[in-house]
Design a protein around this motif. Sequence first.
Motif, PDB file in Angstrom:
ATOM      1  N   LEU A 220       6.639   7.274  36.709  1.00 35.99           N
ATOM      2  CA  LEU A 220       7.144   7.963  35.522  1.00 35.99           C
ATOM      3  C   LEU A 220       7.775   9.305  35.865  1.00 35.99           C
ATOM      4  CD1 LEU A 220       4.336   7.336  32.851  1.00 35.99           C
ATOM      5  CD2 LEU A 220       6.503   6.119  33.138  1.00 35.99           C
ATOM      6  N   LYS A 221       7.209   9.991  36.834  1.00 31.22           N
ATOM      7  CA  LYS A 221       7.760  11.290  37.237  1.00 31.22           C
ATOM      8  C   LYS A 221       9.197  11.138  37.735  1.00 31.22           C
ATOM      9  CE  LYS A 221       7.048  15.084  40.530  1.00 31.22           C
ATOM     10  NZ  LYS A 221       6.169  15.627  41.592  1.00 31.22           N
ATOM     11  N   ASP A 222       9.434  10.162  38.592  1.00 29.10           N
ATOM     12  CA  ASP A 222      10.785   9.935  39.106  1.00 29.10           C
ATOM     13  C   ASP A 222      11.739   9.552  37.980  1.00 29.10           C
ATOM     14  OD1 ASP A 222      10.064  10.532  41.664  1.00 29.10           O
ATOM     15  OD2 ASP A 222       9.856   8.443  42.322  1.00 29.10           O
ATOM     16  N   LYS A 223      11.262   8.715  37.066  1.00 27.23           N
ATOM     17  CA  LYS A 223      12.110   8.293  35.965  1.00 27.23           C
ATOM     18  C   LYS A 223      12.447   9.457  35.031  1.00 27.23           C
ATOM     19  CE  LYS A 223      11.201   3.340  35.643  1.00 27.23           C
ATOM     20  NZ  LYS A 223      12.636   2.988  35.576  1.00 27.23           N
ATOM     21  N   ALA A 224      11.491  10.353  34.831  1.00 31.53           N
ATOM     22  CA  ALA A 224      11.733  11.518  33.975  1.00 31.53           C
ATOM     23  C   ALA A 224      12.848  12.389  34.547  1.00 31.53           C
ATOM     24  CB  ALA A 224      10.446  12.320  33.812  1.00 31.53           C
ATOM     25  N   LEU A 225      12.809  12.614  35.847  1.00 30.74           N
ATOM     26  CA  LEU A 225      13.838  13.444  36.489  1.00 30.74           C
ATOM     27  C   LEU A 225      15.214  12.793  36.381  1.00 30.74           C
ATOM     28  CD1 LEU A 225      11.767  14.493  39.620  1.00 30.74           C
ATOM     29  CD2 LEU A 225      12.705  16.059  37.907  1.00 30.74           C
ATOM     30  N   ASP A 226      15.274  11.493  36.582  1.00 29.81           N
ATOM     31  CA  ASP A 226      16.553  10.795  36.498  1.00 29.81           C
ATOM     32  C   ASP A 226      17.108  10.843  35.072  1.00 29.81           C
ATOM     33  OD1 ASP A 226      18.672   8.916  37.460  1.00 29.81           O
ATOM     34  OD2 ASP A 226      17.678   7.572  36.036  1.00 29.81           O
ATOM     35  N   ALA A 227      16.248  10.624  34.089  1.00 33.56           N
ATOM     36  CA  ALA A 227      16.697  10.634  32.696  1.00 33.56           C
ATOM     37  C   ALA A 227      17.233  12.016  32.313  1.00 33.56           C
ATOM     38  CB  ALA A 227      15.540  10.242  31.771  1.00 33.56           C
ATOM     39  N   TYR A 228      16.527  13.049  32.721  1.00 30.95           N
ATOM     40  CA  TYR A 228      16.967  14.414  32.395  1.00 30.95           C
ATOM     41  C   TYR A 228      18.323  14.721  33.031  1.00 30.95           C
ATOM     42  CZ  TYR A 228      16.840  19.531  32.066  1.00 30.95           C
ATOM     43  OH  TYR A 228      17.137  20.846  31.809  1.00 30.95           O
ATOM     44  N   GLN A 229      18.484  14.327  34.271  1.00 30.61           N
ATOM     45  CA  GLN A 229      19.755  14.565  34.958  1.00 30.61           C
ATOM     46  C   GLN A 229      20.900  13.824  34.270  1.00 30.61           C
ATOM     47  OE1 GLN A 229      20.448  16.721  37.366  1.00 30.61           O
ATOM     48  NE2 GLN A 229      22.605  16.123  37.195  1.00 30.61           N
ATOM     49  N   PHE A 230      20.652  12.594  33.848  1.00 30.72           N
ATOM     50  CA  PHE A 230      21.655  11.808  33.149  1.00 30.72           C
ATOM     51  C   PHE A 230      22.049  12.479  31.832  1.00 30.72           C
ATOM     52  CE2 PHE A 230      22.699   7.459  31.074  1.00 30.72           C
ATOM     53  CZ  PHE A 230      24.032   7.574  31.441  1.00 30.72           C
ATOM     54  N   GLY A 231      21.052  13.045  31.147  1.00 30.18           N
ATOM     55  CA  GLY A 231      21.320  13.733  29.898  1.00 30.18           C
ATOM     56  C   GLY A 231      22.218  14.937  30.073  1.00 30.18           C
ATOM     57  N   LYS A 232      22.081  15.605  31.206  1.00 30.60           N
ATOM     58  CA  LYS A 232      22.953  16.761  31.481  1.00 30.60           C
ATOM     59  C   LYS A 232      24.361  16.307  31.846  1.00 30.60           C
ATOM     60  CE  LYS A 232      20.427  19.033  34.529  1.00 30.60           C
ATOM     61  NZ  LYS A 232      20.066  20.181  35.405  1.00 30.60           N
ATOM     62  N   GLU A 233      24.456  15.151  32.461  1.00 33.46           N
ATOM     63  CA  GLU A 233      25.770  14.662  32.887  1.00 33.46           C
ATOM     64  C   GLU A 233      26.642  14.196  31.722  1.00 33.46           C
ATOM     65  OE1 GLU A 233      25.041  11.564  35.679  1.00 33.46           O
ATOM     66  OE2 GLU A 233      23.990  12.867  37.114  1.00 33.46           O
ATOM     67  N   LEU A 234      26.007  13.651  30.682  1.00 37.78           N
ATOM     68  CA  LEU A 234      26.772  13.093  29.567  1.00 37.78           C
ATOM     69  C   LEU A 234      26.177  13.597  28.250  1.00 37.78           C
ATOM     70  CD1 LEU A 234      29.232  11.234  29.270  1.00 37.78           C
ATOM     71  CD2 LEU A 234      27.666   9.306  29.038  1.00 37.78           C
ATOM     72  N   PRO A 235      26.332  14.891  27.961  1.00 38.88           N
ATOM     73  CA  PRO A 235      25.698  15.469  26.769  1.00 38.88           C
ATOM     74  C   PRO A 235      26.269  14.901  25.479  1.00 38.88           C
ATOM     75  CG  PRO A 235      27.242  17.025  27.734  1.00 38.88           C
ATOM     76  CD  PRO A 235      27.133  15.889  28.703  1.00 38.88           C
ATOM     77  N   GLY A 236      25.413  14.864  24.457  1.00 43.15           N
ATOM     78  CA  GLY A 236      25.825  14.379  23.148  1.00 43.15           C
ATOM     79  C   GLY A 236      24.766  13.501  22.530  1.00 43.15           C
ATOM     80  N   VAL A 237      25.047  13.015  21.321  1.00 44.93           N
ATOM     81  CA  VAL A 237      24.076  12.195  20.604  1.00 44.93           C
ATOM     82  C   VAL A 237      24.327  10.722  20.864  1.00 44.93           C
ATOM     83  CG1 VAL A 237      23.649  13.881  18.794  1.00 44.93           C
ATOM     84  CG2 VAL A 237      25.476  12.209  18.490  1.00 44.93           C
ATOM     85  N   CYS A 238      23.225   9.978  20.909  1.00 43.01           N
ATOM     86  CA  CYS A 238      23.284   8.523  21.082  1.00 43.01           C
ATOM     87  C   CYS A 238      22.586   7.907  19.878  1.00 43.01           C
ATOM     88  CB  CYS A 238      22.600   8.126  22.386  1.00 43.01           C
ATOM     89  SG  CYS A 238      22.623   6.355  22.712  1.00 43.01           S
ATOM     90  N   GLN A 239      23.356   7.503  18.884  1.00 45.96           N
ATOM     91  CA  GLN A 239      22.793   6.989  17.648  1.00 45.96           C
ATOM     92  C   GLN A 239      22.480   5.497  17.767  1.00 45.96           C
ATOM     93  OE1 GLN A 239      25.918   8.053  14.870  1.00 45.96           O
ATOM     94  NE2 GLN A 239      25.098  10.124  14.576  1.00 45.96           N
ATOM     95  N   THR A 240      21.621   5.019  16.887  1.00 48.65           N
ATOM     96  CA  THR A 240      21.326   3.591  16.885  1.00 48.65           C
ATOM     97  C   THR A 240      22.521   2.826  16.318  1.00 48.65           C
ATOM     98  OG1 THR A 240      20.287   3.637  14.694  1.00 48.65           O
ATOM     99  CG2 THR A 240      18.869   4.050  16.609  1.00 48.65           C
ATOM    100  N   ALA A 241      22.579   1.551  16.635  1.00 48.57           N
ATOM    101  CA  ALA A 241      23.759   0.754  16.293  1.00 48.57           C
ATOM    102  C   ALA A 241      23.552   0.000  14.980  1.00 48.57           C
ATOM    103  CB  ALA A 241      24.066  -0.225  17.410  1.00 48.57           C
ATOM    104  N   PRO A 242      24.439   0.204  14.003  1.00 54.74           N
ATOM    105  CA  PRO A 242      24.379  -0.599  12.786  1.00 54.74           C
ATOM    106  C   PRO A 242      25.005  -1.970  13.029  1.00 54.74           C
ATOM    107  CG  PRO A 242      26.238   0.893  12.658  1.00 54.74           C
ATOM    108  CD  PRO A 242      25.551   1.168  13.982  1.00 54.74           C
ATOM    109  N   GLY A 243      24.894  -2.833  12.048  1.00 55.51           N
ATOM    110  CA  GLY A 243      25.509  -4.154  12.164  1.00 55.51           C
ATOM    111  C   GLY A 243      26.290  -4.477  10.920  1.00 55.51           C
ATOM    112  N   GLY A 244      25.687  -5.293  10.042  1.00 55.87           N
ATOM    113  CA  GLY A 244      26.370  -5.698   8.838  1.00 55.87           C
ATOM    114  C   GLY A 244      26.157  -4.774   7.660  1.00 55.87           C
ATOM    115  N   ALA A 245      25.300  -3.781   7.804  1.00 58.61           N
ATOM    116  CA  ALA A 245      25.032  -2.808   6.741  1.00 58.61           C
ATOM    117  C   ALA A 245      25.251  -1.403   7.299  1.00 58.61           C
ATOM    118  CB  ALA A 245      23.604  -2.961   6.227  1.00 58.61           C
ATOM    119  N   PRO A 246      25.507  -0.429   6.426  1.00 56.19           N
ATOM    120  CA  PRO A 246      25.858   0.916   6.901  1.00 56.19           C
ATOM    121  C   PRO A 246      24.671   1.793   7.250  1.00 56.19           C
ATOM    122  CG  PRO A 246      26.023   0.837   4.517  1.00 56.19           C
ATOM    123  CD  PRO A 246      25.685  -0.558   4.966  1.00 56.19           C
TER     124      PRO A 246
END
Length: 830
Positions: free
Chosen positions: A321-347
């Motif tokens: 988990l420690k290694d995964k936490a570091l990778d996730a944080y680094q990825f977040g810095k590389e591509l900043p912004g919001v990642c919203q959930t995906a709608p389908g047939g309803a808004p």
Amino acid sequence: MKKLYFITLIICTLCTVVVGQISPNAWIRINQLGYLPQSTKVGVWVSKNNEEISSFSLVDVLTQKVVFQSNQVQKFGKYASFQSAARLNFSKFNQQGTYYLQVGHTKSPVFRINADVYEGSADFVLKYMRQQRSGYNPFLKDSCHKADGFIVYHPNPKKDSTHLDVSGGWHDASDYLQYVTTSANAIFQMMFAYQENPEVYTDKHDAWGNLGKNGIPDILDEAKWGLDWLVKMNPAKHEFYNQLADDRDHKGMRLPNKDVTQYAHNQGLARPVYFITGKPQGFKYKNRTTGVSSTVGKFASAFALGSQLLQSYYPDFAYQLKDKALDAYQFGKELPGVCQTAPGGAPYFYEEDNWVDDMELAATQLSTIVAPSQIIDEAAAFGRQEPTTPWMGADTARHYQWYPFVNLGHYFLAKNTNQQAYSTEFKQYLESGIEKVFQRGKNNPFLNGVPFVWCSNNYVSGLITQLVLYRKLTNSTKYLEMEAAMRDWLLGCNPWGTSMICGFPSAGVSPQDPHSAFTHLYHYKIDGGLVDGPVYGSIWNKLIGITLYQPDEYAAFQSDLVVYHDDYGDYSTDEPTMDGTASLSFLLSNYEKEGLLQAKNIVEKEVGGIVRMNPSEKKIYLTFTGHEFNDGGEIIANILAKHRIKANFFFTGDFYRNPAFKSTIEKLVAQKNYLGCHSDKHLLYASWTKQDSLLVTKEQFMDDLQQNYRALAQFGIKPQQARYFMPPFEWYNQSIVDWTQQLGLTLVNYTGGTSSNADYTTPNMANYKSSEQIFRNILQYEVSQDNGLNGFILLSHIGVSPERTDKFYHKLEELIQFLKIKGYSFAKFE
């Protein structure tokens, strides 16, 4: 349909009183769970009439005496469906007991003031979390969604549409979609609760959620279940998935193990798992994704805290988990912004518009598991970009627009005494957010400044968390009443007079008909689930597919401002949510811990009843019950008198009324022993094979106990002198405990482990124990257990059937002598 106000027969001078009775147009709302003795206590009086009140009374249920009166009434005008309202502050009163508030002819429901009112509450909400499990579901004892899932939106065509094992985790609500957004937050909330208040959590379930201890607190078992799923959703570096399934799931109500929804003709029952691209996704409707940080930041914080808390239980997993936490944080810095959930047939989708709070929290957690670095400074930099969570003080917000609803990153920076400048700065940010909500709510009687948008209860829970943390960081009492008002809102002090947590408290008014297949199709309870909560009338009127299936029991309390329905058809206000439920973990564990600190007596309980007094005190509670027989009465009384000790006696009404037993009873009373009730006719309250199944109604229970107290009163003992009650057959369930508490009584039972209660058995019984066996068992228990017989409620009988000639009370004096040598004192219930 459930009753809005429950009727309780009150035992006192042989009369009955209706509690919860109301005048036609006025009500008093209270926290149905009750209040800690040292806490803010406020009821809210509301009326359909334009009128004013100037005082109120607090009445003891058992004695029917007014124990507190006050003119500390804060008056309010029109609010929601009410023309007038007032706050009734009785915080100065802190005596434990069972009470109701009264204004004129209007009475509140019965409530308790006791240090134990929150006992078990933190573990209670885990019931719903276990019920929401995907993969293996311990509630259903069956598996579901085992084929998950197939990849969508992957940029590599060789991987897209291929299988990825992501079975597990939790269903998000009453549909079966699964989101990292809410799941990672739920995991962190539960782990944070354990980190702050570990002493309240117990171990009663294994890692699969089945009954049986495994040496790990249940809340960490639940967090580990979620973390296992997060790891599957992050199978490699910089490879993250955001969502499992989509709104094609919405094809009618069914249990998860009966879900046969197909998303693609060539994928069987597998569901789509959405690869995080940092770009908008969806088919008929699309989200507004701009990056990855909001989701991978949540991955990082959950992984980082998990690596700390699970180290002693799963060291290899924690290292991963420690290694995964570091990778996730680094990825977040590389591509900043919001990642919203995906709608389908309803808004409808989670329209999260902030991400710096997620990266801030992730950085605070990483700063504790990596070598000293600039990460804590990065946390502060992220935090400064959003000093207060934007919903705070706002009138409205889109669905999950500002999420999570509480910024725990601010708390960790404010708590960091190694960086005093950060500590001061972020305490100010926490206060600033609270103040915005305070200003918005200060002019309504419930002090609720939360916007009534979808999932408003989750906002309330987040606000309570922030209020508690701010109080603990600063020792400030500035927002104590606001904190209490928000706490009480969730537990019944709201316009509708209902708790917002399914099945909690067990004896109160709570959601009975939530939007759930479990309850609607199969009448399964979904205890512990926090429902969405009230919404603006303007929102409710515009929602698609809302239909009420039952007459609205809360019709009198609905308004253009805000509505709430306990109806399966209202998915907007009465659907439990997984993340909302998890968000209760900290606040309930905090109040449970505060109760432990306030407790005058530490006791052990089973099924809500006291089964052992303080195990740290070298005291024994010699206890005797009686119904048909009294052959040992005179012998026992004489031995107690000889040794100048007191004991406890619980007799049925039949015993008290028996003329042949009168002299024994009078002698026990004169010796100042404790005499209490044991039911009138020695009824069996619950099935021997299914303890939860009642064999008596509430009215039968109350009437029988009333008769028992009438018989006791013939010996000059008033109900308030006999508040402890031992159930017949020493067999009961939670409903019996609840009804006992509503009468202002406390249920006690014997302490198991010695077989002292088997002194009634006869040689022809399979469970027969001789007096010598019982005596040896008691001695063996005393020497073999760490706390010996400390706090023991040592039960035997004042008389037994003539078929048993080997009477244990002939061993009583020898037993007392042994216990005295061992240093025990003898106590009675006070």
